[in-house]
Design a protein around this motif. Structure first.
Motif, short mmCIF file in Angstrom:
data_model
loop_
_atom_site.label_atom_id
_atom_site.label_comp_id
_atom_site.label_asym_id
_atom_site.label_seq_id
_atom_site.Cartn_x
_atom_site.Cartn_y
_atom_site.Cartn_z
N PHE A 64 31.50 35.75 46.04
CA PHE A 64 32.72 36.32 45.45
C PHE A 64 32.36 37.38 44.41
CE2 PHE A 64 35.75 32.35 45.80
CZ PHE A 64 35.56 32.33 47.17
N ASP A 103 39.07 37.65 44.62
CA ASP A 103 38.19 36.74 45.35
C ASP A 103 38.37 35.31 44.85
OD1 ASP A 103 36.91 37.89 47.43
OD2 ASP A 103 35.17 38.58 46.29
N ALA A 106 34.90 36.47 38.68
CA ALA A 106 35.02 35.89 40.02
C ALA A 106 34.79 34.39 39.97
CB ALA A 106 34.04 36.56 40.97
N SER A 139 40.25 34.01 47.90
CA SER A 139 39.20 33.42 48.73
C SER A 139 38.91 31.99 48.30
CB SER A 139 37.94 34.28 48.65
OG SER A 139 38.27 35.65 48.83
#
Lengths: 269, 274, 652
Positions: free
Chosen positions: C423, C447, C18, C451
């Motif tokens: 995340f 993520d 992540a 994100s």
């Protein structure tokens, strides 16, 4: 712990080469660690015992031994150290195999070719720097959705997969007579790069997109501290915990570098 | 960081070029010469059909010494390549630190031995060439080489000179035997690593098979070298001298100009004690 | 149009999948990145992931699979505890992510034609798991590590390896509270420093060490998450802890034996006769009890993990049928072709052989469940986005419009603290009450890439530039950490090993208690007992003593500090488990056997109460709207199989 396991208990002596920090003298300490047969004890569990009971065999109170560990499954490379004179991961060093009897001694030393931070904890930044030296990456354009990567045959995959398992533990370098400890990071650039990054050169040159940097990688291989510093002692392949065919990689990159240099000689490119 | 090569740099980086030339020099011309040299020497033992070993050996030596510009060939074809291979070899060897104490594997021993035989071989070659070619007979237990008396002077040389003691004979004899075997090892193992360095043997299997081939080659060369050594050590020097004198007389009587030149040349260069 | 901050800086804490995926996304977006990691990022725990990564692919699609079905599997796998829009978005991005990883050079296994090979994985009847041998996590991590190294060489990313995150620096209170940097400590020199940034991404993974021996790496203490929680970030669904059915018990940890072993045909069994101590190879087929295949004929050995875990646990603990009378069952691959096994599972079989000392090509492996993954984590939010259903990706979904997440929205995976993001495993967003195998790698990379874009936009467009923040904010935060450190250092006494106040002993007792009370089977009374034990340990921790008072590479300090955080997090996990009076996914309560959607189709939110030092729990409705709730039984057969083994033996 319990009486039922008393019968299979034994004591293992750990002789540990310690050092309080960079430039500080090293010294040896011995610890007695109780171990039960058949419970999967390894060097890590013994070091954990020592951390919780930092008292030497002669009863001296001391500090816990510093060491690095990560996955404990031999895939992260963190816990590499010199055990009984040879470099390896400490997590996969099982007590029932290497020290099956009462009073058996295990010696632990930090890796020999990397600067010691403290005790068994060494700084392997050079290893990661060397991956920058050989541009160990595939130069993708961007992160947007551009479809799949190049097609690859199962045979090509098999070769590349094996090479990609390198966890940068440094065993190949520690066991290599041509690779030396260098504390000054300014001197890393021209020093022998070691087997693992050479194998990564092969790995990335085998990928269709990765090969766009082939010339730059082979230039680095031909430069000072590159592939020709290899002395073919072949300890690297013996000590690679992932059984990566490092000596094959060295020969393959040697071949590519030779061809590359001949081309360069005649074309100047 | 991702700048391409500096345009001022040579097309092929010098360190790499030197390494490759170093590797090549070990094989050609040095390795090839060693093979030739040892087989020539071994001819003292078997000889050709109808001729004795001493005669054959003398013939070979005569042939070599009849070559035009021999000295230039020697300087540029042998001595300089050997110097180049040795000096760089010393430098490269000093960049390594043997660790057979901890990692006593075959290949690692061979690595260490390659460097050791390099050091030792260099000293041996220096002594050998200095005494038998350059006539530095002031070196301990040494005598020179007379191209007209090839077998007998060689035999004397490896037995510790003209007036050998038991110690001199043993020391120089041992030096020769060990020296030859060391160089044979150095060559055979060098042949094995040469194939890896240049990328000829890539797979583990290829390296192993080539290893067997190099071992075979090394053993054969060791046998040839040992045979020559035994031949010279057991040579009947006086009988050899007679044969050689006879052959020399024939040659002188034939009055070949080239040979005369050679003879003069040699007389100037070597300290002929007879 | 607001002015764009061109000097924006983002701190990424954690260098696993992540974290690294976030680094590459942010670097590409022209944001300066500082990446902090306790270990060199290449040694992050993501390397331990073995099995693979899920995504719809053309082969599965032609057999009726789609992104929508992937979402549905993920939701029912998680027993409907996950908010639906994030799961929708993740599963729909999955094929793109696989393609990108492929372009980055990940050596995915190949078919004869050179296409990416697929394997079967838990919770699905379709082959939709892409894999790279049995070390997929390692390969994916390395690919991202390489990309980050490239960014690092180009000066876009700065790595701080061997640095430990100590505290998020915040400014303001309540809804205005925002994160403006972190305090971190160099674990070698012990230097403590503040690092300002417009945003901070926590990508610090799970908290397996709260349970002592787990499949997690030694740095997975959950310490970083706990520090954010103490600083005011909400912790969601902490009680949802996945226990992996197949692990190799060891003295230092439990090593994972991948679900891919079953995906490639591995069979779980025990001797049908209790006390049968014969060599497993000598036990004929008819005298073996293949518990999962007999109890779940449809999914067989590939039921979701929580189910497999409970069945294995119950066969050993309730039925006393464990191999050699111990808590272990056979996972058998010995009947498979050696060459094929090596090609697809080589990595994990090697691990088993090295650590257990037996060759799994020849004999069945002995395995038992172990704590593996935390579905719960820091609470995060997102911006929903309605869009028309895609005729291919959402085939037969029954809706005209669907709800995903808005790409690039500032609040994507932001915690309740402005500018503090979470995340990967450290958030709670994707897996509900159980994570399906091979979805973790997906959620982590998703993520970072998806994100991460929101964070890039946030720091460029909305965040207050750190240059405007008064230095005193940072100085105070550093002061506070110095004070906490000194307090621990002052307790040091060389050789300290009194169990009452020894940090390692307290950690050991915490792990044993948490594992016993709060993993496979949870009951109210047992957990209440565990809570008092935890409180006792917290009391002992107040008087904890170090054995090392030095200020150079003091690992004793780092561990002891994390232990305090683990005790706090452990309490939140335990309290969440006690209060959730139902059974859902991994959370199994024999005292509340049914899933109770009326009361608990809700996300648990734990808020740290600084006054009491305890968690205050509240509940938020799960955001649904697409897939309707339905029973989750994976076709378990009605007939109770407990009697079968005896019949089987009687027949022979």
């Amino acid at each position: 712990m319990t009486t039922a396991t008393q019968s299979k208990a034994r004591t293992i002596r750990f002789k540990i080469k310690r050092s309080d920090g960079p430039g500080k003298p090293s010294y040896w300490q011995t610890f007695n660690v109780p171990v039960n047969k058949g419970e999967g004890a390894n060097v890590i569990s013994c070091l954990q015992y020592i951390a919780a009971n930092p008292i030497t065999a002669d009863g001296t109170a001391t500090t816990p031994v510093a060491w690095k560990a990560g996955c404990l499954e031999e895939v992260c490379g963190a816990c590499t150290m010199v055990i009984n004179g040879k470099v390896r991961q400490s997590c996969s060093c099982m007590m029932d195999t290497v020290a099956p009897n009462e009073g058996d001694t295990i010696t632990l030393e930090p890796m020999r070719k990397f600067p010691v931070v403290r005790d068994l904890f060494v700084d392997r930044a050079r290893l990661f720097e060397s991956l920058k030296r050989v541009k160990a990456w595939v130069p993708t354009d961007n992160l947007w959705d551009l479809g799949a990567g190049p097609i690859e045959t199962p045979e090509q995959h098999e070769v590349r997969y094996k090479l990609s398992e390198c966890m940068s533990c440094g065993c190949c370098m520690d066991a290599c007579p041509q690779f030396h400890k260098i504390e000054d990071d300014a001197k890393w650039q021209n020093a022998f790069i070691g087997a693992a990054p050479i194998s990564q050169v092969r790995y990335f040159n085998l990928h269709e997109t990765g090969a766009t940097l082939k010339t730059e990688r082979l230039n680095e291989m031909a430069a000072k501290g590159g592939i020709s510093d290899c002395g073919n002692a072949q300890n690297c392949v013996k000590h690679c915990p992932k059984s990566i065919p490092l000596t094959e990689s060295i020969a393959a990159v040697g071949r590519d570098t030779t061809i590359h240099a001949v081309k360069q000689f005649f074309t100047g490119k | 960081m991702s700048e391409s090569a500096n345009p001022a740099q040579p097309a092929v980086p010098t360190p790499f070029l030197l390494r490759r030339l170093h590797s090549l020099a070990g094989l050609l011309p040095i390795g090839a010469f060693v093979i030739m040299h040892l087989t020539t020497n071994a001819s003292v033992v078997w000889g050709e059909l109808g001729k004795g070993g001493v005669e054959t050996y003398q013939h070979e030596v005569n042939f070599i010494h009849s070559m035009p510009l021999l000295l230039l060939i020697e300087i540029f074809g042998l001595w300089l390549p050997i110097a180049f291979h040795s000096i760089l070899g010393f430098y490269y060897a000093f960049t390594g630190t043997s660790n057979v104490k901890h990692y006593g594997y075959g290949a690692n021993w061979r690595y260490a031995l390659q460097r050791f035989t390099g050091y030792f071989g260099f000293i041996f070659i220096l002594y050998h060439v200095a005494t038998l070619r350059w006539g530095w007979t002031w070196l301990p237990f040494s005598s020179g080489f007379d191209a007209h008396m090839a077998a007998s002077t060689t035999a004397q040389a490896i037995r510790g000179g003209m007036d050998p003691t038991a110690l001199a004979g043993f020391l120089i004899g041992a030096l020769y035997l060990v020296g030859v075997l060391a160089l044979v090892y150095h060559l055979a193992n060098g042949l094995w690593t040469f194939a890896i360095t240049w990328g000829i043997t890539v797979s583990e299997g290829a390296q192993r098979r080539w290893g067997f081939a190099c071992t075979g080659f090394g053993l054969a060369m060791a046998a040839v070298g040992t045979m020559a050594f035994v031949g010279f050590v057991t040579l009947d020097i006086e009988a050899a001298q007679q044969t050689e004198s006879q052959m020399h007389a024939e040659v002188v009587n034939a009055d070949t100009p080239a040979i005369n030149e050679l003879a003069d040349n040699d007389n100037n260069n070597t300290t002929h004690q007879r | 149009m607001p002015s764009v901050n061109k000097n924006a800086r983002v701190i990424v804490v954690g260098g696993g999948l992540a974290g690294l995926a976030a680094c590459v996304r942010l670097a590409e977006q022209g944001v300066n990145v500082d990446c902090f990691s306790i270990v060199p990022v290449k040694r992050s725990h993501s390397v331990c992931a073995q099995g693979g990564i899920n995504a719809t692919n053309e082969i599965a699609r032609q057999q009726g699979y789609s992104e929508w079905v992937h979402m549905d599997e993920t939701l029912i796998g998680g027993d409907f505890l996950a908010d639906q829009p994030p799961v929708y978005e993740m599963t729909h991005w999955a094929p793109k992510i696989i393609d990108l990883l492929d372009r980055m050079g990940v050596p995915f296994n190949r078919t004869a034609e050179g296409q990416r090979d697929l394997r079967l994985f838990g919770g699905s009847l379709f082959k939709r798991t892409h894999f790279s041998g049995a070390t997929t996590g390692q390969q994916l991590l390395y690919a991202l590590d390489e990309q980050v190294r490239r960014s690092e060489a180009e000066g876009k990313v700065t790595k701080y390896e061997s640095w430990e995150f100590l505290w998020p620096i915040t400014k303001g209170e309540g809804a205005d509270k925002k994160c403006v940097g972190i305090v971190a400590q160099d674990l070698r020199t012990m230097q403590i420093r503040a690092f300002p940034a417009e945003a901070v991404i926590m990508a610090t993974g799970g908290c397996g060490l709260v349970f002592g021996k787990s499949t997690n790496s030694v740095m997975c203490t959950g310490g970083a998450a706990a520090r954010c929680y103490k600083a005011g970030a909400h912790y969601a669904n902490g009680e949802m802890i996945q226990v992996h059915p197949t692990a190799i018990p060891g003295a230092d940890k439990c090593r994972l034996m991948s679900e891919s072993a079953r995906g490639e045909g591995g069979r779980v069994w025990v001797p049908a006769k209790i006390g049968d101590t014969r060599d497993p190879r000598e036990i004929p087929e008819g005298e073996r009890y293949y518990l999962l295949e007999e109890r779940y004929p449809k999914y067989g050995n590939l039921v979701p993990r929580d189910i497999a875990t409970r069945e294995i646990f119950s066969v050993c603990v309730d039925d006393n049928m464990g191999v050699d009378g111990k808590n272990q069952v056979y996972l058998d691959l010995s009947f498979k072709d050696r060459k094929e096994l090596d090609l697809k599972l080589g990595g994990i079989l090697e691990i088993y052989e090295k650590f257990a000392g037996e060759d799994p090509h020849e004999v069945p492996m002995k395995i038992f469940p172990a704590v593996h993954y935390s579905m719960g984590g820091l609470w995060t939010t997102f911006t929903p986005q309605q869009r028309p259903a895609d005729p291919v990706q959402d085939l037969n979904c029954g809706f005209d419009t669907v709800t995903g997440m808005k790409f690039g929205a500032h609040n994507t995976m932001m915690t309740n603290i402005n500018g503090l993001y979470a995340f990967g495993e450290v958030n709670f967003a994707y897996h509900g009450a159980t994570r399906l195998g091979a979805n973790a790698l997906l959620s982590c990379i998703f993520d970072g890439l998806f994100s991460g874009q929101g964070v890039a936009n946030f720091v460029k467009e909305a965040a207050e530039p750190v240059a405007d923040i008064h230095q005193s904010v940072y100085d105070e935060a550093v002061q506070q950490e110095h004070f906490k450190t000194q307090k621990l250092i002052d307790t040091a006494e060389a050789g300290h090993s009194d169990p009452a106040t020894n940090p390692y002993q307290i950690a050991l007792e915490m792990g044993e208690e948490m594992t016993a009370a709060c993993t496979v089977v949870k009951t109210g009374p047992r957990m209440e007992k565990a809570m008092s034990k935890l409180n006792e340990l917290q009391g002992r921790y107040e008087n904890v003593r170090l054995a090392d008072g030095g200020m150079w590479t003091n690992q004793n300090l780092s561990f002891t500090r994390a232990l305090g955080d683990m005790l706090t997090l452990g309490e939140a996990i335990l309290q969440g488990s006690i209060n959730r009076e139902e059974s859902r996914g991994s959370h199994y309560r024999p005292d509340f056997l049914e899933r109770d959607d009326e009361r608990f189709h809700q996300t648990t939110i734990a808020e740290f109460n600084p006054t009491t030092g305890k968690p205050d729990l509240s509940y938020k409705d799960v955001i649904g709207g697409m897939v309707k709730l339905r029973p989750r039984d994976y076709g378990r057969t009605e007939s109770e199989p407990k009697a079968e083994p005896k019949e089987a033996t009687a027949k022979v």
